[in-house]
Design an enzyme around this catalytic site. Sequence first.
Site, PDB file in Angstrom:
ATOM      1  N   HIS A  76       0.822  -1.221   0.000  1.00  7.72           N
ATOM      2  CA  HIS A  76       0.000   0.000   0.000  1.00  7.72           C
ATOM      3  C   HIS A  76       0.851   1.264   0.000  1.00  7.72           C
ATOM      4  O   HIS A  76       0.301   2.366  -0.127  1.00  7.72           O
ATOM      5  CB  HIS A  76      -1.008  -0.018   1.158  1.00  7.72           C
ATOM      6  CG  HIS A  76      -0.474   0.379   2.492  1.00  7.72           C
ATOM      7  ND1 HIS A  76      -0.052  -0.536   3.430  1.00  7.72           N
ATOM      8  CD2 HIS A  76      -0.297   1.589   3.060  1.00  7.72           C
ATOM      9  CE1 HIS A  76       0.350   0.103   4.519  1.00  7.72           C
ATOM     10  NE2 HIS A  76       0.223   1.393   4.315  1.00  7.72           N
ATOM     11  N   ASP A 121       0.053  -7.503   1.611  1.00  2.00           N
ATOM     12  CA  ASP A 121       0.552  -6.123   1.689  1.00  2.00           C
ATOM     13  C   ASP A 121       2.080  -6.113   1.774  1.00  2.00           C
ATOM     14  O   ASP A 121       2.646  -5.774   2.809  1.00  2.00           O
ATOM     15  CB  ASP A 121      -0.095  -5.416   2.886  1.00  2.00           C
ATOM     16  CG  ASP A 121       0.100  -3.912   2.833  1.00  2.00           C
ATOM     17  OD1 ASP A 121       0.569  -3.404   1.794  1.00  2.00           O
ATOM     18  OD2 ASP A 121      -0.216  -3.245   3.846  1.00  2.00           O
ATOM     19  N   GLY A 209       2.765   6.157   8.890  1.00  2.00           N
ATOM     20  CA  GLY A 209       4.149   6.457   8.524  1.00  2.00           C
ATOM     21  C   GLY A 209       5.129   5.350   8.893  1.00  2.00           C
ATOM     22  O   GLY A 209       6.267   5.366   8.443  1.00  2.00           O
ATOM     23  N   ASP A 210       4.680   4.426   9.728  1.00  3.59           N
ATOM     24  CA  ASP A 210       5.507   3.242  10.020  1.00  3.59           C
ATOM     25  C   ASP A 210       5.272   2.144   8.995  1.00  3.59           C
ATOM     26  O   ASP A 210       6.053   1.175   8.927  1.00  3.59           O
ATOM     27  CB  ASP A 210       5.195   2.694  11.417  1.00  3.59           C
ATOM     28  CG  ASP A 210       5.642   3.631  12.522  1.00  3.59           C
ATOM     29  OD1 ASP A 210       6.721   4.229  12.390  1.00  3.59           O
ATOM     30  OD2 ASP A 210       4.904   3.765  13.519  1.00  3.59           O
TER      31      ASP A 210
END
Length: 262
Positions: A76, A121, A209-210
């Site tokens: 993603h 993912d 953001g991780d």
Amino acid sequence: MSFLRALKRCAVVGAVVLAGVSLQPASASASATPPPGPLVVGGTPAEQGEFPFMVRLSMGCGGALYEQDIVLTAAHCVDGSGPDTSITATAGVVDLESPDAVEVNSTEILQAPGYNGTGKDWALIKLAEPIDQPTLDIATDDSFNNGEFTVAGWGAATEGGGQERYLLKANVPFVSDADCEGAYSGSLVPSEEICAGFIDEGGTDTCQGDSGGPMFRDNGNGGWIQVGVVSWGQGCARPGFPGVYTEVSTFAADIQSAAAGL
Ligand code: ARG
């Protein structure tokens, strides 16, 4: 209930779901001051060199060096497969603004075959040149899918917060598929996802953001092994809602063969 109230209620619920379970990477800006409080969410600053395989990607995601010139991240975080020189990987530092930071551009992206936003993912990013740092081995069977894990990243230190300048780390325990399904019934893909977090108390988690960064553990031999890729969760560090990670062992053979073809 009036039509308008019903509509507003739907809109609010929709917005909460979008904000809460977003798979979108965060924006890439970092805060300029050293982190004051609990960090990743509920973590602490990593030491320089502690996790030398950690990579920050310019679209606002994390990653890990699978090879010195291949980063394993989340599907993603990228936009399909093919040649792509637009991503910059920053490595070798906990401080993203350090003069010692190594920056290398991408050349090609391979997004997990069949990725459609549910499960699968993972993605690989080929780099223009190798980065002279240790790589992180991936788990090739489920024997490490238990126990205590470590997560690290430059993502938000609080739900809804900004990006961090300094790498943060935290430990989170394994959460069984059954317990995780209890939290995320219908959304979890148990064969492709592995959950971690303090399900009762919350407080420690990865966050926006991780994504794409590794979840890893002791390999029993003095090293680290990657068991997960940061993927999604309902908010961050909320009691009852563990973090959801791509189950690396499920895709190890696919990752290996994809990397060999890059
Ligand atoms: N999807 C997020 C990202 O793009 C990661 C969210 C992780 N959430 C969590 N509660 N563990 O950065």
